[in-house]
Scaffold this motif. Sequence first.
Motif, PDB file in Angstrom:
ATOM      1  N   THR A   1       0.833  -1.206   0.000  1.00  0.00           N
ATOM      2  CA  THR A   1       0.000   0.000   0.000  1.00  0.00           C
ATOM      3  C   THR A   1       0.865   1.253   0.000  1.00  0.00           C
ATOM      4  OG1 THR A   1      -1.784  -1.136   1.176  1.00  0.00           O
ATOM      5  CG2 THR A   1      -1.780   1.274   1.258  1.00  0.00           C
ATOM      6  N   VAL A   2       1.887   1.273   0.856  1.00  0.00           N
ATOM      7  CA  VAL A   2       2.792   2.427   0.919  1.00  0.00           C
ATOM      8  C   VAL A   2       3.578   2.557  -0.383  1.00  0.00           C
ATOM      9  CG1 VAL A   2       4.740   3.470   2.147  1.00  0.00           C
ATOM     10  CG2 VAL A   2       2.945   2.292   3.435  1.00  0.00           C
ATOM     11  N   LEU A   3       3.976   1.431  -0.979  1.00  0.00           N
ATOM     12  CA  LEU A   3       4.706   1.473  -2.242  1.00  0.00           C
ATOM     13  C   LEU A   3       3.862   2.097  -3.347  1.00  0.00           C
ATOM     14  CD1 LEU A   3       7.098   0.735  -4.054  1.00  0.00           C
ATOM     15  CD2 LEU A   3       6.075  -1.530  -4.363  1.00  0.00           C
ATOM     16  N   ILE A   4       2.602   1.705  -3.446  1.00  0.00           N
ATOM     17  CA  ILE A   4       1.714   2.305  -4.444  1.00  0.00           C
ATOM     18  C   ILE A   4       1.597   3.806  -4.207  1.00  0.00           C
ATOM     19  CG2 ILE A   4      -0.627   2.349  -5.378  1.00  0.00           C
ATOM     20  CD1 ILE A   4       0.947  -0.164  -6.083  1.00  0.00           C
ATOM     21  N   ALA A   5       1.457   4.191  -2.940  1.00  0.00           N
ATOM     22  CA  ALA A   5       1.357   5.613  -2.601  1.00  0.00           C
ATOM     23  C   ALA A   5       2.638   6.372  -2.942  1.00  0.00           C
ATOM     24  CB  ALA A   5       1.038   5.769  -1.114  1.00  0.00           C
ATOM     25  N   ALA A   6       3.772   5.664  -2.916  1.00  0.00           N
ATOM     26  CA  ALA A   6       5.071   6.303  -3.156  1.00  0.00           C
ATOM     27  C   ALA A   6       5.437   6.405  -4.634  1.00  0.00           C
ATOM     28  CB  ALA A   6       6.164   5.532  -2.412  1.00  0.00           C
ATOM     29  N   LEU A   7       4.669   5.782  -5.521  1.00  0.00           N
ATOM     30  CA  LEU A   7       5.039   5.769  -6.938  1.00  0.00           C
ATOM     31  C   LEU A   7       5.209   7.176  -7.537  1.00  0.00           C
ATOM     32  CD1 LEU A   7       2.956   2.773  -8.357  1.00  0.00           C
ATOM     33  CD2 LEU A   7       5.409   2.881  -7.855  1.00  0.00           C
ATOM     34  N   PRO A   8       4.300   8.132  -7.261  1.00  0.00           N
ATOM     35  CA  PRO A   8       4.524   9.478  -7.799  1.00  0.00           C
ATOM     36  C   PRO A   8       5.830  10.101  -7.307  1.00  0.00           C
ATOM     37  CG  PRO A   8       2.248   9.236  -7.142  1.00  0.00           C
ATOM     38  CD  PRO A   8       2.968   8.024  -6.625  1.00  0.00           C
ATOM     39  N   LEU A   9       6.149   9.909  -6.026  1.00  0.00           N
ATOM     40  CA  LEU A   9       7.399  10.456  -5.489  1.00  0.00           C
ATOM     41  C   LEU A   9       8.607   9.765  -6.111  1.00  0.00           C
ATOM     42  CD1 LEU A   9       9.015  12.226  -3.551  1.00  0.00           C
ATOM     43  CD2 LEU A   9       8.678  10.481  -1.782  1.00  0.00           C
ATOM     44  N   LEU A  10       8.537   8.441  -6.268  1.00  0.00           N
ATOM     45  CA  LEU A  10       9.645   7.714  -6.888  1.00  0.00           C
ATOM     46  C   LEU A  10       9.856   8.176  -8.329  1.00  0.00           C
ATOM     47  CD1 LEU A  10       8.954   4.093  -5.563  1.00  0.00           C
ATOM     48  CD2 LEU A  10      10.727   5.703  -4.806  1.00  0.00           C
ATOM     49  N   GLY A  11       8.750   8.393  -9.049  1.00  0.00           N
ATOM     50  CA  GLY A  11       8.860   8.918 -10.409  1.00  0.00           C
ATOM     51  C   GLY A  11       9.481  10.296 -10.429  1.00  0.00           C
ATOM     52  N   TYR A  12       9.126  11.105  -9.446  1.00  0.00           N
ATOM     53  CA  TYR A  12       9.682  12.457  -9.336  1.00  0.00           C
ATOM     54  C   TYR A  12      11.189  12.410  -9.082  1.00  0.00           C
ATOM     55  CZ  TYR A  12      10.505  17.106  -7.329  1.00  0.00           C
ATOM     56  OH  TYR A  12      11.007  18.353  -7.054  1.00  0.00           O
ATOM     57  N   LEU A  13      11.621  11.499  -8.210  1.00  0.00           N
ATOM     58  CA  LEU A  13      13.040  11.403  -7.869  1.00  0.00           C
ATOM     59  C   LEU A  13      13.870  10.785  -8.993  1.00  0.00           C
ATOM     60  CD1 LEU A  13      12.740  10.193  -4.156  1.00  0.00           C
ATOM     61  CD2 LEU A  13      13.329  12.491  -4.966  1.00  0.00           C
ATOM     62  N   LEU A  14      13.297   9.815  -9.697  1.00  0.00           N
ATOM     63  CA  LEU A  14      14.043   9.122 -10.744  1.00  0.00           C
ATOM     64  C   LEU A  14      14.025   9.870 -12.078  1.00  0.00           C
ATOM     65  CD1 LEU A  14      12.909   5.436 -10.036  1.00  0.00           C
ATOM     66  CD2 LEU A  14      15.133   6.482  -9.510  1.00  0.00           C
ATOM     67  N   PHE A  15      12.916  10.516 -12.367  1.00  0.00           N
ATOM     68  CA  PHE A  15      12.764  11.202 -13.653  1.00  0.00           C
ATOM     69  C   PHE A  15      12.290  12.634 -13.417  1.00  0.00           C
ATOM     70  CE2 PHE A  15      11.470   6.728 -13.984  1.00  0.00           C
ATOM     71  CZ  PHE A  15      12.484   6.235 -14.795  1.00  0.00           C
ATOM     72  N   HIS A  16      13.115  13.386 -12.703  1.00  0.00           N
ATOM     73  CA  HIS A  16      12.678  14.678 -12.183  1.00  0.00           C
ATOM     74  C   HIS A  16      12.079  15.589 -13.250  1.00  0.00           C
ATOM     75  CE1 HIS A  16      12.480  18.143  -9.599  1.00  0.00           C
ATOM     76  NE2 HIS A  16      13.174  18.836 -10.471  1.00  0.00           N
ATOM     77  N   LYS A  17      12.818  15.861 -14.300  1.00  0.00           N
ATOM     78  CA  LYS A  17      12.349  16.812 -15.313  1.00  0.00           C
ATOM     79  C   LYS A  17      11.089  16.297 -16.017  1.00  0.00           C
ATOM     80  CE  LYS A  17      16.799  19.013 -16.270  1.00  0.00           C
ATOM     81  NZ  LYS A  17      17.825  19.319 -17.298  1.00  0.00           N
ATOM     82  N   ARG A  18      11.123  15.035 -16.396  1.00  0.00           N
ATOM     83  CA  ARG A  18       9.948  14.465 -17.068  1.00  0.00           C
ATOM     84  C   ARG A  18       8.753  14.409 -16.131  1.00  0.00           C
ATOM     85  NH1 ARG A  18      12.339   9.334 -20.571  1.00  0.00           N
ATOM     86  NH2 ARG A  18      13.728  10.567 -21.912  1.00  0.00           N
ATOM     87  N   ALA A  19       9.022  14.059 -14.861  1.00  0.00           N
ATOM     88  CA  ALA A  19       7.927  13.957 -13.904  1.00  0.00           C
ATOM     89  C   ALA A  19       7.293  15.320 -13.639  1.00  0.00           C
ATOM     90  CB  ALA A  19       8.442  13.354 -12.592  1.00  0.00           C
ATOM     91  N   VAL A  20       8.120  16.348 -13.554  1.00  0.00           N
ATOM     92  CA  VAL A  20       7.607  17.692 -13.291  1.00  0.00           C
ATOM     93  C   VAL A  20       6.614  18.110 -14.363  1.00  0.00           C
ATOM     94  CG1 VAL A  20       8.219  20.135 -13.226  1.00  0.00           C
ATOM     95  CG2 VAL A  20       9.560  18.487 -11.918  1.00  0.00           C
ATOM     96  N   SER A  21       6.908  17.732 -15.609  1.00  0.00           N
ATOM     97  CA  SER A  21       6.001  18.096 -16.701  1.00  0.00           C
ATOM     98  C   SER A  21       4.846  17.111 -16.862  1.00  0.00           C
ATOM     99  CB  SER A  21       6.780  18.176 -18.018  1.00  0.00           C
ATOM    100  OG  SER A  21       7.395  16.932 -18.328  1.00  0.00           O
ATOM    101  N   ALA A  22       5.086  15.849 -16.485  1.00  0.00           N
ATOM    102  CA  ALA A  22       4.059  14.826 -16.685  1.00  0.00           C
ATOM    103  C   ALA A  22       3.012  14.807 -15.580  1.00  0.00           C
ATOM    104  CB  ALA A  22       4.704  13.447 -16.798  1.00  0.00           C
ATOM    105  N   MET A  23       3.424  15.062 -14.355  1.00  0.00           N
ATOM    106  CA  MET A  23       2.497  14.947 -13.227  1.00  0.00           C
ATOM    107  C   MET A  23       1.308  15.897 -13.327  1.00  0.00           C
ATOM    108  SD  MET A  23       3.280  12.447 -11.316  1.00  0.00           S
ATOM    109  CE  MET A  23       4.656  11.364 -10.920  1.00  0.00           C
TER     110      MET A  23
END
Length: 206
Positions: free
Chosen positions: A155-177
């Motif tokens: 459950t916590v892992l699913i909740a953390a997916l947006p943050l993990l995406g932000y940390l791993l793919f910062h620039k892309r995540a900033v525009s995609a989120m």
Amino acid sequence: MPLAITMMAGPQIMSAILFVTTSRAVRVSVAFLLGVLVATTAGVIATRGVAALLGTAVAVDGESGGARTLSTVIQVALIIILLLLALKNYRGRAAAEPPKWLGTLTRASPATAAKTGLLVILAMPSDIVIMLTVGMNLEYHNADITAAIPFIAATVLIAALPLLGYLLFHKRAVSAMPAMRDWMNSHSWLINIIVCLVFVAIIARG
């Protein structure tokens, strides 16, 4: 994992996505995850206690025919309610809007994020039913809370997916989120229907 995905589907994952679009994305998101962790753990402990109090009424295949009948009636009633909710969401899709409180999360502090993490778990009827299902399963198999660690972690892992995406793919995540957030806002009715149908499948399978 299906239970964990259903736990976070809807406003829960939308909150996690909104938090990574804030100016303090990491701090706010971590606080949210801590709230989710505490709420899920406390919820499972509480529902296992409820299951223990119910005793034979939660038995799946015990000796009591009345218990089996009660369990079947509850399952059928839940399925009917969820199907009606799915139909209601479909019929009201043109006017559907996400909860207004979601719009305030873009300015949330870590304290607000932690509180949100608690509330999106403990105040959501669907999540309460899922945690009750986990608690009943633990009681039926006479297992302690450690047996629920995989469910809590998922459950916590699913909740953390947006943050993990932000940390791993910062620039892309900033525009995609933000685009993902807007899509989920405009399709909240579809998300609600999917949550209902997934939960129907889980109950029917159980």
